[in-house]
Write a protein that holds these residues in place. Structure first.
Motif, PDB file in Angstrom:
ATOM      1  N   UNK A   1       0.830  -1.212   0.000  1.00 44.84           N
ATOM      2  CA  UNK A   1       0.000   0.000   0.000  1.00 44.84           C
ATOM      3  C   UNK A   1       0.858   1.253   0.000  1.00 44.84           C
ATOM      4  N   UNK A   2       1.936   1.220   0.747  1.00 47.48           N
ATOM      5  CA  UNK A   2       2.840   2.378   0.803  1.00 47.48           C
ATOM      6  C   UNK A   2       3.457   2.649  -0.562  1.00 47.48           C
ATOM      7  N   UNK A   3       3.938   1.573  -1.212  1.00 45.84           N
ATOM      8  CA  UNK A   3       4.561   1.752  -2.526  1.00 45.84           C
ATOM      9  C   UNK A   3       3.543   2.197  -3.579  1.00 45.84           C
ATOM     10  N   UNK A   4       2.314   1.651  -3.482  1.00 49.54           N
ATOM     11  CA  UNK A   4       1.278   2.062  -4.439  1.00 49.54           C
ATOM     12  C   UNK A   4       0.931   3.528  -4.266  1.00 49.54           C
ATOM     13  N   UNK A   5       0.815   3.978  -2.996  1.00 51.42           N
ATOM     14  CA  UNK A   5       0.520   5.394  -2.746  1.00 51.42           C
ATOM     15  C   UNK A   5       1.646   6.287  -3.248  1.00 51.42           C
ATOM     16  N   UNK A   6       2.905   5.837  -3.015  1.00 49.21           N
ATOM     17  CA  UNK A   6       4.034   6.638  -3.486  1.00 49.21           C
ATOM     18  C   UNK A   6       4.080   6.675  -5.003  1.00 49.21           C
TER      19      UNK A   6
END
Length: 237
Positions: A54-59
């Motif tokens: 989720x963090x990488x997708x948001x970034x």
């Protein structure tokens, strides 16, 4: 607890039969605890991976918005060659495990990998040298072991032959001793019988042996006289 865990584990499949006693239940309870602890670890790992995703997708969305809205840059606008270069850059960044795609990060990662390569090469050379040394020592030890085994085998065969020879000699000696003793008894009995029949004492075995010894001594004394007499025979008339 163990029964419920087994039912949950096997589901609709019947639980295999086993001997129910204190020891088996304790073992199954320990296995159950290890299994549940492993499941908790796996679930934590899955949750962590979901959070990271989720963090990488948001970034990713953040940077896509910046590129598209601020710079008017769209992925479809790239040429095929540029797209391939970009994919190579991403793959290199993932392989080198860098934080970003700056030249500094790439240089640092390449330097670290080069250092690791030299260290690995040096360790491999040391291990190869140790392997060669150990191989020589092992070969020498195996050859020595083989020689020792051959020597032991020869010694065992030699000892076996000597033992057989000694046993044969011992049997022969015992036979000769017994034969000599028997002959002495026979001679003594025969002499006693002959003496009883009036045989002259000078003809007994002991007397004859004594006479033989005296005769040998006389022959020994006569030898120098014969030599001296021979020297006179060689004189001219």
């Amino acid at each position: 607890q163990v029964t419920l865990w087994l039912k949950k584990l096997y589901g609709s499949v019947p639980i295999p039969e086993y001997e129910v006693n204190e020891r088996t239940v304790d073992i199954l309870h320990e296995v159950m605890e290890c299994n549940e602890e492993r499941d908790r670890d796996v679930m934590l790992l899955i949750e962590d991976m979901k959070e990271q995703t989720s963090k990488y997708e948001a970034e990713t969305e953040y940077w896509q918005d910046i590129l598209q809205e601020s710079l008017g840059f769209f992925e479809g606008d790239l040429s095929k060659e540029a797209t391939e270069d970009l994919m190579d850059l991403v793959a290199s960044a993932l392989e080198l495990e860098v934080e970003d795609t700056s030249l500094t990060s790439f240089y640092c990662a390449i330097n670290d990998m080069t250092s690791e390569l030299y260290e690995t090469k040096s360790r491999n050379e040391e291990l190869e040298l140790k392997y060669k040394t150990l191989s020589k020592k092992l070969t020498s030890a195996l050859m020595m072991q083989k020689r020792i085994e051959e020597d032991v085998e020869k010694l065992e065969k030699s000892q076996s032959a000597e033992k057989a020879k000694a046993e044969t000699q011992s049997k022969t000696l015992n036979f000769l001793k017994a034969k000599s003793k028997d002959l002495k008894i026979r001679i003594r009995n025969a002499e006693d019988e002959l003496v009883g029949r009036g045989l002259d004492q000078s003809l007994t075995h002991e007397a004859l042996m004594k006479s033989s010894e005296e005769l040998a001594a006389l022959h020994k004394k006569i030898e120098p006289l014969k030599m001296e007499l021979k020297s006179y025979h060689d004189l001219p008339p």
